[in-house]
Design a protein around this motif. Structure first.
Motif, PDB file in Angstrom:
ATOM      1  N   THR A   1      71.067  41.207  44.290  1.00  0.00           N
ATOM      2  CA  THR A   1      70.159  41.633  43.222  1.00  0.00           C
ATOM      3  C   THR A   1      70.426  43.110  42.925  1.00  0.00           C
ATOM      4  O   THR A   1      70.507  43.499  41.776  1.00  0.00           O
ATOM      5  CB  THR A   1      68.703  41.411  43.662  1.00  0.00           C
ATOM      6  OG1 THR A   1      68.526  40.025  43.898  1.00  0.00           O
ATOM      7  CG2 THR A   1      67.734  41.883  42.594  1.00  0.00           C
ATOM      8  N   GLY A   2      70.555  43.914  43.960  1.00  0.00           N
ATOM      9  CA  GLY A   2      70.899  45.321  43.775  1.00  0.00           C
ATOM     10  C   GLY A   2      72.194  45.651  44.497  1.00  0.00           C
ATOM     11  O   GLY A   2      72.427  45.158  45.603  1.00  0.00           O
ATOM     12  N   VAL A   3      73.052  46.454  43.841  1.00  0.00           N
ATOM     13  CA  VAL A   3      74.318  46.863  44.453  1.00  0.00           C
ATOM     14  C   VAL A   3      74.295  48.379  44.607  1.00  0.00           C
ATOM     15  O   VAL A   3      73.937  49.093  43.682  1.00  0.00           O
ATOM     16  CB  VAL A   3      75.519  46.442  43.583  1.00  0.00           C
ATOM     17  CG1 VAL A   3      76.825  46.945  44.193  1.00  0.00           C
ATOM     18  CG2 VAL A   3      75.555  44.927  43.417  1.00  0.00           C
ATOM     19  N   HIS A   4      74.676  48.853  45.780  1.00  0.00           N
ATOM     20  CA  HIS A   4      74.753  50.305  46.010  1.00  0.00           C
ATOM     21  C   HIS A   4      76.147  50.648  46.482  1.00  0.00           C
ATOM     22  O   HIS A   4      76.633  50.057  47.446  1.00  0.00           O
ATOM     23  CB  HIS A   4      73.728  50.737  47.058  1.00  0.00           C
ATOM     24  CG  HIS A   4      72.319  50.528  46.621  1.00  0.00           C
ATOM     25  ND1 HIS A   4      71.574  51.505  46.007  1.00  0.00           N
ATOM     26  CD2 HIS A   4      71.532  49.423  46.674  1.00  0.00           C
ATOM     27  CE1 HIS A   4      70.377  51.020  45.714  1.00  0.00           C
ATOM     28  NE2 HIS A   4      70.324  49.758  46.104  1.00  0.00           N
ATOM     29  N   VAL A   5      76.783  51.585  45.780  1.00  0.00           N
ATOM     30  CA  VAL A   5      78.093  52.060  46.205  1.00  0.00           C
ATOM     31  C   VAL A   5      77.892  53.435  46.820  1.00  0.00           C
ATOM     32  O   VAL A   5      77.480  54.378  46.141  1.00  0.00           O
ATOM     33  CB  VAL A   5      79.080  52.118  45.032  1.00  0.00           C
ATOM     34  CG1 VAL A   5      80.457  52.530  45.526  1.00  0.00           C
ATOM     35  CG2 VAL A   5      79.149  50.767  44.332  1.00  0.00           C
ATOM     36  N   LEU A   6      78.167  53.529  48.116  1.00  0.00           N
ATOM     37  CA  LEU A   6      77.968  54.796  48.825  1.00  0.00           C
ATOM     38  C   LEU A   6      79.227  55.639  48.738  1.00  0.00           C
ATOM     39  O   LEU A   6      80.341  55.134  48.849  1.00  0.00           O
ATOM     40  CB  LEU A   6      77.634  54.544  50.300  1.00  0.00           C
ATOM     41  CG  LEU A   6      76.469  53.605  50.601  1.00  0.00           C
ATOM     42  CD1 LEU A   6      76.168  53.614  52.102  1.00  0.00           C
ATOM     43  CD2 LEU A   6      75.233  53.993  49.818  1.00  0.00           C
ATOM     44  N   SER A   7      79.044  56.928  48.544  1.00  0.00           N
ATOM     45  CA  SER A   7      80.156  57.867  48.538  1.00  0.00           C
ATOM     46  C   SER A   7      79.762  59.061  49.385  1.00  0.00           C
ATOM     47  O   SER A   7      78.576  59.350  49.541  1.00  0.00           O
ATOM     48  CB  SER A   7      80.450  58.349  47.114  1.00  0.00           C
ATOM     49  OG  SER A   7      80.602  57.255  46.261  1.00  0.00           O
TER      50      SER A   7
ATOM     51  N   GLY B   1      72.997  61.957  45.107  1.00  0.00           N
ATOM     52  CA  GLY B   1      73.387  61.862  43.703  1.00  0.00           C
ATOM     53  C   GLY B   1      74.706  61.138  43.497  1.00  0.00           C
ATOM     54  O   GLY B   1      74.922  60.517  42.447  1.00  0.00           O
ATOM     55  N   SER B   2      75.593  61.195  44.505  1.00  0.00           N
ATOM     56  CA  SER B   2      76.900  60.569  44.307  1.00  0.00           C
ATOM     57  C   SER B   2      76.876  59.099  44.686  1.00  0.00           C
ATOM     58  O   SER B   2      77.897  58.430  44.641  1.00  0.00           O
ATOM     59  CB  SER B   2      77.963  61.314  45.114  1.00  0.00           C
ATOM     60  OG  SER B   2      77.602  61.319  46.466  1.00  0.00           O
ATOM     61  N   HIS B   3      75.734  58.605  45.076  1.00  0.00           N
ATOM     62  CA  HIS B   3      75.634  57.168  45.373  1.00  0.00           C
ATOM     63  C   HIS B   3      75.234  56.442  44.098  1.00  0.00           C
ATOM     64  O   HIS B   3      74.411  56.933  43.325  1.00  0.00           O
ATOM     65  CB  HIS B   3      74.664  56.960  46.535  1.00  0.00           C
ATOM     66  CG  HIS B   3      73.551  55.995  46.295  1.00  0.00           C
ATOM     67  ND1 HIS B   3      72.267  56.401  46.049  1.00  0.00           N
ATOM     68  CD2 HIS B   3      73.525  54.638  46.271  1.00  0.00           C
ATOM     69  CE1 HIS B   3      71.498  55.344  45.885  1.00  0.00           C
ATOM     70  NE2 HIS B   3      72.225  54.265  46.009  1.00  0.00           N
ATOM     71  N   ILE B   4      75.878  55.339  43.840  1.00  0.00           N
ATOM     72  CA  ILE B   4      75.658  54.652  42.576  1.00  0.00           C
ATOM     73  C   ILE B   4      74.922  53.341  42.818  1.00  0.00           C
ATOM     74  O   ILE B   4      75.349  52.524  43.649  1.00  0.00           O
ATOM     75  CB  ILE B   4      77.003  54.409  41.864  1.00  0.00           C
ATOM     76  CG1 ILE B   4      77.513  55.740  41.334  1.00  0.00           C
ATOM     77  CG2 ILE B   4      76.850  53.409  40.725  1.00  0.00           C
ATOM     78  CD1 ILE B   4      78.971  55.762  41.025  1.00  0.00           C
TER      79      ILE B   4
END
Lengths: 263, 253
Positions: A207-213, A218-221
């Motif tokens: 349902t939700g996708v999180h791309v960690l950087s 702020g840099s997490h999408i």
């Protein structure tokens, strides 16, 4: 498929999670700081990100297996502690080779010295499609069968929160798709946080996708792909989400679309 | 079939070479008796030899039992109490720098001429490989299993007993195989230093009387016994870790 629902009857309401000011990294170096996001109750939330960014560390932190770093807060919406209410499923099936499949499913009760609910074990083995292999040792099972046993073991605990660390990545493509659907069906109503390297898997289940950087929150999408899981990841409507994930992962002009990557 | 036949053929071949060498080079029987002479003595003195063999067998067996028990207990103790490890492990390693053979006279002095010092020798020799291998196995548990057990609400004791211990059994088995192979050494050296019974004692006695054939007969019985003990333990261990995938480098039969 109509199946008896008694396994899920005593679990209680779904739990949502809030992560606040989470920092991830090794001893003295912090890769991710001030990460905050919500995990909605009863849905799948997928975490992506380059290797070493701390996805697994995040899962271990939620599970209470490691001390949270610095300011990190993992909160459940009902205010009760999170640790103790999670079930964990890893890339390796983590089956104990000296126990039969059925005994592996009942591992929690064995370890806590409780009586094993044999009927429930049988029921779960049936629902995961391995009822015939209950007496087999893990060494005699295929990779897919082993991960089914691991899934049954995860369900056996009946915890409201399920943490998964690339549970399907070691499987061949067909088995993976089958097990994704099976897990999605059987874990319905539970709050699932899954780490994956596969954008298609995330688009299919999350349902939700999180791309960690590395870096600040702020840099997490974060994104919510259109439509409801279980999606068909080759659906053209997911093209933008796929591109977004790949860009967030690559950040160096990596291009591609579901169509071309799937071909 | 050929698994047994091949080493047997080599053994018989060696006996033939031995026999031929003795007759061709005309070696004096008190230097090296031929195989037939040895077999003859072994049969004619069977009751004496078997009596001594029984003593040595008991020494080895008791040494194995005590050494395995002590070694397992030490390994479990160090695995459960982390603090104990930094106290005990160095002592354990340094203790191995002292040759057990050098202790034999002291053990005889303390425990007398009976079976006790030999059992103590065998125990000492077995203790270290069992402790080291088992402890190593206990320490190297798949970390994912421990994580999983913790999320399942397992206590530290339950993790040790139900996960780390069974997971360490293959390592324990390797240690015990080494121990089974070296155990006879402890018993025989103990007998050499001071005793009135046992195959080691009998060998020394026959050596002094220049009855070389009798000495060889005792030596062969000792070897057969050692091999039998090794394979019996190996078979038992295979049953114990039957769940382990078949790729056992220790299997040489």
């Amino acid at each position: 498929m109509q199946r008896p629902n008694r396994v899920d009857s005593d679990r209680g309401p779904s739990v949502s999670l809030r992560l606040r000011d989470t920092s991830l990294g090794w001893d003295n170096s912090e890769l991710v700081r001030n990460l905050s996001f919500d995990v909605p109750a009863g849905t799948w939330t997928c975490l992506l990100g380059e290797s070493g960014v701390g996805k697994s560390t995040l899962l271990r932190t939620i599970a209470g297996l490691i001390e949270p770093r610095a300011t990190t807060q993992v909160l459940a919406d009902d205010g009760a502690p999170v640790a103790g209410r999670v079930a964990f499923m890893a890339q390796q099936d983590l089956l104990l080779p000296w126990l039969s499949a059925a005994d592996n499913v009942a591992l929690g009760a064995r370890l806590r010295g409780e009586r094993t609910d044999a009927a429930r074990v049988r029921d779960l083995l049936e629902r995961t499609g391995i009822a015939a292999r209950g007496d087999a040792r893990p060494g005699k099972l295929s990779g897919g069968e082993r991960q089914r046993v691991a899934l049954a073991r995860t369900l056996m605990e009946d915890r409201p929160i399920v943490l998964m660390d690339e549970p399907f990545s070691a499987l061949d493509a067909i088995t993976r798709v089958e097990l994704q659907a099976l897990a999605f069906e059987l874990l319905a109503g539970r709050t699932v946080v899954m780490v994956t390297h596969d954008p298609f898997e995330a688009l299919r289940l999350a349902t939700g996708v999180h791309v960690l950087s590395p870096g600040d929150n702020g840099s997490h999408i974060a994104m919510v792909p259109p439509g409801n899981p279980l999606r068909d990841p080759t659906d053209p409507s997911l093209r933008d989400s796929y591109r977004q994930i790949m860009e967030a992962l690559g950040k160096r002009g990596m291009t591609g679309s579901p169509a071309s990557a799937a071909a | 079939m050929s698994k047994v036949a091949k080493p047997l053929a080599v053994f018989v071949g060696l006996l033939v070479i031995w026999h031929m060498a003795v007759s061709v080079f005309d070696i004096a029987p008190f230097i090296l008796p031929g195989p037939l002479a040895v077999i003859e003595v072994a049969i004619s003195r069977a009751d004496i030899l078997l009596g001594h063999a029984a003593v040595t067998f008991m020494e080895i067996l008791l040494g194995l039992v005590f050494g395995t028990m002590l070694g397992s207990a030490s390994a479990l103790f160090m695995a459960y109490f982390r603090q104990a490890r930094s106290w005990l492990l160095p002592v354990l390693v340094v203790s191995q720098a002292v040759p057990v053979f050098a202790l034999a006279p002291v053990l005889v002095l303390w425990f007398g001429y009976g079976m006790a010092p030999k059992v103590a020798m065998a125990t000492l020799i077995i203790y270290f490989p069992v402790t080291a291998a088992f402890y190593d196995g206990l320490r190297r548990t798949e970390p994912g299993w421990i994580d999983l057990a913790r999320t399942l609400g397992a206590s530290k004791a339950a993790i040790l007993r139900q996960i780390r211990l069974p997971a360490a059994l293959p390592a324990f088995a390797s240690g015990l195989r080494v121990a089974a192979a070296v155990a006879p050494i402890g018993a025989v050296v103990g007998e050499w230093v001071g005793s009135s019974a046992g195959l080691g004692y009998y060998m020394l006695l026959m050596n002094g009387r220049v009855q070389t054939a009798a000495m060889f007969a005792a030596l062969f019985i000792l070897a057969i016994m050692a091999v039998a003990i090794y394979f019996a333990i190996d078979a038992a261990l295979r049953r114990l870790v039957a769940w382990q995938p078949e790729a056992d480098p220790a299997a040489f039969t």
